[in-house]
Write a protein that holds these residues in place. Structure first.
Motif, PDB file in Angstrom:
ATOM      1  N   VAL A  92       0.867  -1.177   0.000  1.00 40.82           N
ATOM      2  CA  VAL A  92       0.000   0.000   0.000  1.00 40.82           C
ATOM      3  C   VAL A  92       0.901   1.223   0.000  1.00 40.82           C
ATOM      4  CG1 VAL A  92      -1.776   1.302   1.212  1.00 40.82           C
ATOM      5  CG2 VAL A  92      -1.809  -1.194   1.280  1.00 40.82           C
ATOM      6  N   GLY A  93       0.718   2.084  -0.977  1.00 43.79           N
ATOM      7  CA  GLY A  93       1.570   3.259  -1.062  1.00 43.79           C
ATOM      8  C   GLY A  93       0.903   4.376  -1.836  1.00 43.79           C
ATOM      9  N   SER A  94       1.587   5.479  -1.923  1.00 47.91           N
ATOM     10  CA  SER A  94       1.076   6.643  -2.637  1.00 47.91           C
ATOM     11  C   SER A  94       0.981   6.351  -4.134  1.00 47.91           C
ATOM     12  CB  SER A  94       2.001   7.837  -2.405  1.00 47.91           C
ATOM     13  OG  SER A  94       1.734   8.871  -3.332  1.00 47.91           O
ATOM     14  N   MET A  95      -0.168   6.652  -4.717  1.00 42.67           N
ATOM     15  CA  MET A  95      -0.347   6.438  -6.150  1.00 42.67           C
ATOM     16  C   MET A  95       0.608   7.318  -6.953  1.00 42.67           C
ATOM     17  SD  MET A  95      -3.858   6.679  -8.412  1.00 42.67           S
ATOM     18  CE  MET A  95      -4.646   5.423  -7.406  1.00 42.67           C
ATOM     19  N   ILE A  96       0.837   8.520  -6.458  1.00 43.78           N
ATOM     20  CA  ILE A  96       1.743   9.446  -7.150  1.00 43.78           C
ATOM     21  C   ILE A  96       3.171   8.909  -7.135  1.00 43.78           C
ATOM     22  CG2 ILE A  96       2.759  11.761  -7.080  1.00 43.78           C
ATOM     23  CD1 ILE A  96       0.114  12.778  -5.945  1.00 43.78           C
ATOM     24  N   GLU A  97       3.613   8.419  -5.968  1.00 44.07           N
ATOM     25  CA  GLU A  97       4.964   7.877  -5.864  1.00 44.07           C
ATOM     26  C   GLU A  97       5.130   6.619  -6.708  1.00 44.07           C
ATOM     27  OE1 GLU A  97       7.619   9.215  -4.405  1.00 44.07           O
ATOM     28  OE2 GLU A  97       6.305  10.945  -4.072  1.00 44.07           O
ATOM     29  N   PHE A  98       4.086   5.804  -6.751  1.00 43.28           N
ATOM     30  CA  PHE A  98       4.154   4.581  -7.551  1.00 43.28           C
ATOM     31  C   PHE A  98       4.260   4.929  -9.031  1.00 43.28           C
ATOM     32  CE2 PHE A  98       2.594   0.688  -9.554  1.00 43.28           C
ATOM     33  CZ  PHE A  98       3.284  -0.276  -8.831  1.00 43.28           C
ATOM     34  N   GLU A  99       3.518   5.940  -9.454  1.00 41.95           N
ATOM     35  CA  GLU A  99       3.577   6.372 -10.852  1.00 41.95           C
ATOM     36  C   GLU A  99       4.976   6.898 -11.186  1.00 41.95           C
ATOM     37  OE1 GLU A  99       2.613   7.060 -14.720  1.00 41.95           O
ATOM     38  OE2 GLU A  99       1.482   5.924 -13.217  1.00 41.95           O
ATOM     39  N   LYS A 100       5.616   7.550 -10.233  1.00 40.22           N
ATOM     40  CA  LYS A 100       6.986   8.031 -10.450  1.00 40.22           C
ATOM     41  C   LYS A 100       7.939   6.854 -10.663  1.00 40.22           C
ATOM     42  CE  LYS A 100       6.637  12.354  -7.814  1.00 40.22           C
ATOM     43  NZ  LYS A 100       7.102  13.098  -6.610  1.00 40.22           N
ATOM     44  N   LYS A 101       7.730   5.784  -9.912  1.00 43.96           N
ATOM     45  CA  LYS A 101       8.571   4.593 -10.063  1.00 43.96           C
ATOM     46  C   LYS A 101       8.375   3.972 -11.450  1.00 43.96           C
ATOM     47  CE  LYS A 101       8.368   3.431  -5.123  1.00 43.96           C
ATOM     48  NZ  LYS A 101       9.811   3.617  -4.830  1.00 43.96           N
ATOM     49  N   VAL A 102       7.129   3.972 -11.908  1.00 44.63           N
ATOM     50  CA  VAL A 102       6.831   3.435 -13.237  1.00 44.63           C
ATOM     51  C   VAL A 102       7.514   4.280 -14.314  1.00 44.63           C
ATOM     52  CG1 VAL A 102       5.003   3.047 -14.934  1.00 44.63           C
ATOM     53  CG2 VAL A 102       4.652   2.387 -12.543  1.00 44.63           C
ATOM     54  N   GLN A 103       7.400   5.589 -14.185  1.00 47.87           N
ATOM     55  CA  GLN A 103       8.023   6.479 -15.166  1.00 47.87           C
ATOM     56  C   GLN A 103       9.545   6.339 -15.150  1.00 47.87           C
ATOM     57  OE1 GLN A 103       6.438   8.104 -17.509  1.00 47.87           O
ATOM     58  NE2 GLN A 103       4.508   7.321 -16.664  1.00 47.87           N
ATOM     59  N   LYS A 104      10.104   6.133 -13.972  1.00 48.39           N
ATOM     60  CA  LYS A 104      11.553   5.924 -13.861  1.00 48.39           C
ATOM     61  C   LYS A 104      11.960   4.645 -14.583  1.00 48.39           C
ATOM     62  CE  LYS A 104      15.352   5.712 -10.510  1.00 48.39           C
ATOM     63  NZ  LYS A 104      16.028   4.584 -11.154  1.00 48.39           N
ATOM     64  N   PHE A 105      11.126   3.614 -14.446  1.00 53.31           N
ATOM     65  CA  PHE A 105      11.406   2.361 -15.147  1.00 53.31           C
ATOM     66  C   PHE A 105      11.414   2.591 -16.655  1.00 53.31           C
ATOM     67  CE2 PHE A 105       9.767  -1.227 -17.541  1.00 53.31           C
ATOM     68  CZ  PHE A 105      10.626  -2.247 -17.170  1.00 53.31           C
ATOM     69  N   PHE A 106      10.424   3.322 -17.157  1.00 53.76           N
ATOM     70  CA  PHE A 106      10.360   3.615 -18.589  1.00 53.76           C
ATOM     71  C   PHE A 106      11.608   4.369 -19.054  1.00 53.76           C
ATOM     72  CE2 PHE A 106       5.479   3.484 -18.383  1.00 53.76           C
ATOM     73  CZ  PHE A 106       5.453   2.200 -18.884  1.00 53.76           C
ATOM     74  N   GLN A 107      12.007   5.355 -18.270  1.00 52.19           N
ATOM     75  CA  GLN A 107      13.159   6.177 -18.650  1.00 52.19           C
ATOM     76  C   GLN A 107      14.466   5.388 -18.597  1.00 52.19           C
ATOM     77  OE1 GLN A 107      12.989   9.530 -15.994  1.00 52.19           O
ATOM     78  NE2 GLN A 107      11.056  10.292 -16.828  1.00 52.19           N
ATOM     79  N   ASP A 108      14.602   4.543 -17.582  1.00 52.42           N
ATOM     80  CA  ASP A 108      15.849   3.794 -17.412  1.00 52.42           C
ATOM     81  C   ASP A 108      16.008   2.680 -18.445  1.00 52.42           C
ATOM     82  OD1 ASP A 108      16.393   5.408 -15.283  1.00 52.42           O
ATOM     83  OD2 ASP A 108      15.873   3.925 -13.742  1.00 52.42           O
ATOM     84  N   THR A 109      14.921   1.997 -18.747  1.00 47.89           N
ATOM     85  CA  THR A 109      15.014   0.822 -19.623  1.00 47.89           C
ATOM     86  C   THR A 109      14.734   1.132 -21.085  1.00 47.89           C
ATOM     87  OG1 THR A 109      12.675   0.241 -19.330  1.00 47.89           O
ATOM     88  CG2 THR A 109      14.248  -0.636 -17.719  1.00 47.89           C
ATOM     89  N   LYS A 110      13.864   2.107 -21.317  1.00 46.54           N
ATOM     90  CA  LYS A 110      13.429   2.425 -22.686  1.00 46.54           C
ATOM     91  C   LYS A 110      12.949   1.162 -23.418  1.00 46.54           C
ATOM     92  CE  LYS A 110      16.286   6.542 -23.319  1.00 46.54           C
ATOM     93  NZ  LYS A 110      16.490   6.735 -21.891  1.00 46.54           N
ATOM     94  N   ALA A 111      12.375   0.251 -22.644  1.00 42.09           N
ATOM     95  CA  ALA A 111      11.925  -1.029 -23.201  1.00 42.09           C
ATOM     96  C   ALA A 111      10.503  -0.956 -23.753  1.00 42.09           C
ATOM     97  CB  ALA A 111      11.997  -2.114 -22.126  1.00 42.09           C
ATOM     98  N   PHE A 112       9.759   0.066 -23.359  1.00 43.27           N
ATOM     99  CA  PHE A 112       8.373   0.185 -23.799  1.00 43.27           C
ATOM    100  C   PHE A 112       8.096   1.614 -24.245  1.00 43.27           C
ATOM    101  CE2 PHE A 112       8.571  -3.080 -20.518  1.00 43.27           C
ATOM    102  CZ  PHE A 112       7.893  -4.134 -21.109  1.00 43.27           C
ATOM    103  N   ILE A 113       7.087   1.752 -25.088  1.00 43.17           N
ATOM    104  CA  ILE A 113       6.616   3.079 -25.470  1.00 43.17           C
ATOM    105  C   ILE A 113       5.115   3.144 -25.217  1.00 43.17           C
ATOM    106  CG2 ILE A 113       8.400   3.470 -27.210  1.00 43.17           C
ATOM    107  CD1 ILE A 113       6.322   2.748 -29.341  1.00 43.17           C
TER     108      ILE A 113
END
Length: 202
Positions: A92-113
């Motif tokens: 259970v965590g902040s939706m905003i913080e979780f979304e930041k983690k998702v965006q960080k994953f996208f930026q770091d891996t560039k595996a998805f668009i």
């Protein structure tokens, strides 16, 4: 009966997805999945049509109240509830913080668009057209064609979601691709039936 079918499908799909995904890798054609589905349906039929004791009624009301309370708190405080990766518990965590983690994953891996439009119809039509061509040229048999053909009324666009890695210090996220109802799933299932015995025999 309609409600039973909906509940059965919802739970069965969730369990099936969990078992065929890493780290379990249970084959989609495994007998254990069919057995579970049948037993779950039998359980629902028995539970819905059998008389409910007063104690069970109270327990059901209490559980429904608890679930409703949890949903309201999640919405009120903008929280997210997720099954953890490898932890077998809940996050259970902040939706905003979780979304930041998702965006960080996208930026770091560039595996998805991120898609700007829904390609579902295009993908489904291409799969159907391909199977039609293969059948017309007799590259596949009639039963194979029928077994691989996607059902337009049941197919869904494959989608991506994330589970939190609570065993990691920074609680990063793991991407999960849900393809259970994708247009190509029937093709994958048939190929799995054909190819898997080769590896299982070794």
């Amino acid at each position: 009966e309609v409600q039973i079918e909906k509940e059965h499908k919802k739970i069965n799909d969730a369990v099936q997805h969990h078992l065929i995904s890493p780290p379990h890798h249970v084959p989609l054609t495994s007998l254990i999945l069919t057995t579970y589905s049948n037993e779950l349906l039998n359980y629902f039929n028995h539970s819905y049509f059998a008389p409910i004791s007063y104690q069970d009624q109270l327990r059901a009301i209490e559980q429904a109240t608890t679930a409703t309370s949890i949903r309201r708190k999640l919405e009120k405080f903008n929280l997210i509830l997720r099954i953890t990766d490898k932890g077998h518990n809940f996050y259970v965590g902040s939706m905003i913080e979780f979304e930041k983690k998702v965006q960080k994953f996208f930026q770091d891996t560039k595996a998805f668009i991120e898609l700007t439009e829904n390609p579902f119809n295009e993908i489904l039509n291409k799969v159907i057209q391909l199977l039609n061509r293969l059948r017309e040229k007799n590259f596949i048999l009639a039963w194979q064609y029928k077994k691989m053909m996607p059902d337009r009324t049941k197919c869904e666009l494959a989608h991506l979601y994330f589970n939190p890695k609570t065993h990691k210090e920074d609680i990063s996220v793991r991407p999960i691709e849900n393809t259970i109802l994708a247009a190509t799933t029937n093709i994958s299932n048939l190929l799995d039936e054909i190819i898997r015995p080769i590896f299982d025999s070794k």
